[in-house]
Design a protein around this motif. Structure first.
Motif, PDB file in Angstrom:
ATOM      1  N   GLY A 167       0.815  -1.204   0.000  1.00 51.59           N
ATOM      2  CA  GLY A 167       0.000   0.000   0.000  1.00 51.59           C
ATOM      3  C   GLY A 167       0.843   1.246   0.000  1.00 51.59           C
ATOM      4  O   GLY A 167       2.050   1.197  -0.244  1.00 51.59           O
ATOM      5  N   LEU A 168       0.195   2.349   0.289  1.00 49.90           N
ATOM      6  CA  LEU A 168       0.841   3.660   0.332  1.00 49.90           C
ATOM      7  C   LEU A 168       1.020   4.070   1.786  1.00 49.90           C
ATOM      8  O   LEU A 168       0.067   4.007   2.577  1.00 49.90           O
ATOM      9  N   VAL A 169       2.219   4.494   2.130  1.00 49.27           N
ATOM     10  CA  VAL A 169       2.499   4.894   3.501  1.00 49.27           C
ATOM     11  C   VAL A 169       3.469   6.067   3.476  1.00 49.27           C
ATOM     12  O   VAL A 169       4.266   6.202   2.546  1.00 49.27           O
ATOM     13  N   GLN A 170       3.396   6.907   4.492  1.00 52.29           N
ATOM     14  CA  GLN A 170       4.321   8.028   4.577  1.00 52.29           C
ATOM     15  C   GLN A 170       5.673   7.558   5.108  1.00 52.29           C
ATOM     16  O   GLN A 170       5.755   6.559   5.826  1.00 52.29           O
ATOM     17  N   ALA A 171       6.702   8.312   4.766  1.00 53.65           N
ATOM     18  CA  ALA A 171       8.029   8.006   5.282  1.00 53.65           C
ATOM     19  C   ALA A 171       7.992   7.962   6.808  1.00 53.65           C
ATOM     20  O   ALA A 171       7.343   8.796   7.448  1.00 53.65           O
ATOM     21  N   GLY A 172       8.679   6.963   7.366  1.00 49.53           N
ATOM     22  CA  GLY A 172       8.672   6.764   8.800  1.00 49.53           C
ATOM     23  C   GLY A 172       7.586   5.818   9.285  1.00 49.53           C
ATOM     24  O   GLY A 172       7.600   5.400  10.446  1.00 49.53           O
ATOM     25  N   GLY A 173       6.667   5.491   8.397  1.00 50.86           N
ATOM     26  CA  GLY A 173       5.571   4.612   8.753  1.00 50.86           C
ATOM     27  C   GLY A 173       5.939   3.139   8.660  1.00 50.86           C
ATOM     28  O   GLY A 173       7.095   2.780   8.403  1.00 50.86           O
ATOM     29  N   SER A 174       4.920   2.299   8.855  1.00 53.75           N
ATOM     30  CA  SER A 174       5.125   0.848   8.877  1.00 53.75           C
ATOM     31  C   SER A 174       4.093   0.135   8.016  1.00 53.75           C
ATOM     32  O   SER A 174       2.976   0.633   7.825  1.00 53.75           O
TER      33      SER A 174
END
Length: 127
Positions: free
Chosen positions: A10-17
Motif C-alpha cells: 500500500g501507500l504509507v508516509q516516510a517513517g511509517g510501517s
C-alpha cells in the motif's frame, strides 16, 4: 501446485510501517526457504530478507537491517511468512515479491536461488 500470494502492500508516509504477508501452499518438500525480494522502477530485483523453515535462520540486506523483520507464522496450518517493515523510506518503494525454494536446493538473498514466485505487491513510501 506451489502457490505464493503476497498481500499487505500500500501507500504509507516516510517513517511509517507496513506488514506484508506471503501465504504459500502446495509444497512437496519438508524444509524450505522463503525470501522477500523487491524491484523498483528501472532497477534490478533485490533480495530483502529470507528465512529458513527448519531452524528459523534469517538474513537481511544491509539496506533493511534493523528496520525489517521476517517471521514465519507460529500456526503451522497458516503457512504464512510476514515481513514487518518499520521506519520506511522513499527508497523502499518497489514491488515486493515472495519466493520459495527447497532448502536442499537453495537459500539466501539471490533471486536465482528461488524456484517459485508470487505475483508481487506494491509498496509506495511517500516523502
Amino acid at each position: 501446485e506451489v502457490q505464493l500470494v503476497e498481500s499487505g502492500g500500500g501507500l504509507v508516509q516516510a517513517g511509517g510501517s507496513l506488514t506484508l504477508s506471503c501465504a504459500y501452499s502446495g509444497f512437496t518438500f519438508d524444509d524450505y526457504a522463503i525470501g522477500w525480494f523487491r524491484q523498483a522502477p528501472g532497477k534490478e530485483l533485490e533480495g530483502v530478507s529470507c528465512i529458513s523453515s527448519s531452524d528459523g535462520m534469517t538474513h537481511y540486506a544491509d539496506s533493511v537491517k534493523g528496520r525489517f523483520t521476517i517471521t514465519i507464522s507460529s500456526d503451522s496450518a497458516k503457512n504464512t511468512v510476514y515481513l514487518q517493515m518499520n521506519s520506511l523510506k522513499p527508497e523502499d518503494t518497489a514491488v515486493y515479491y515472495c519466493a520459495a525454494v527447497d532448502l536442499r536446493v537453495g537459500y539466501g538473498l539471490e533471486p536465482e536461488e528461488y524456484a517459485y514466485w508470487g505475483q508481487g505487491t506494491q509498496v509506495t513510501v511517500s516523502s
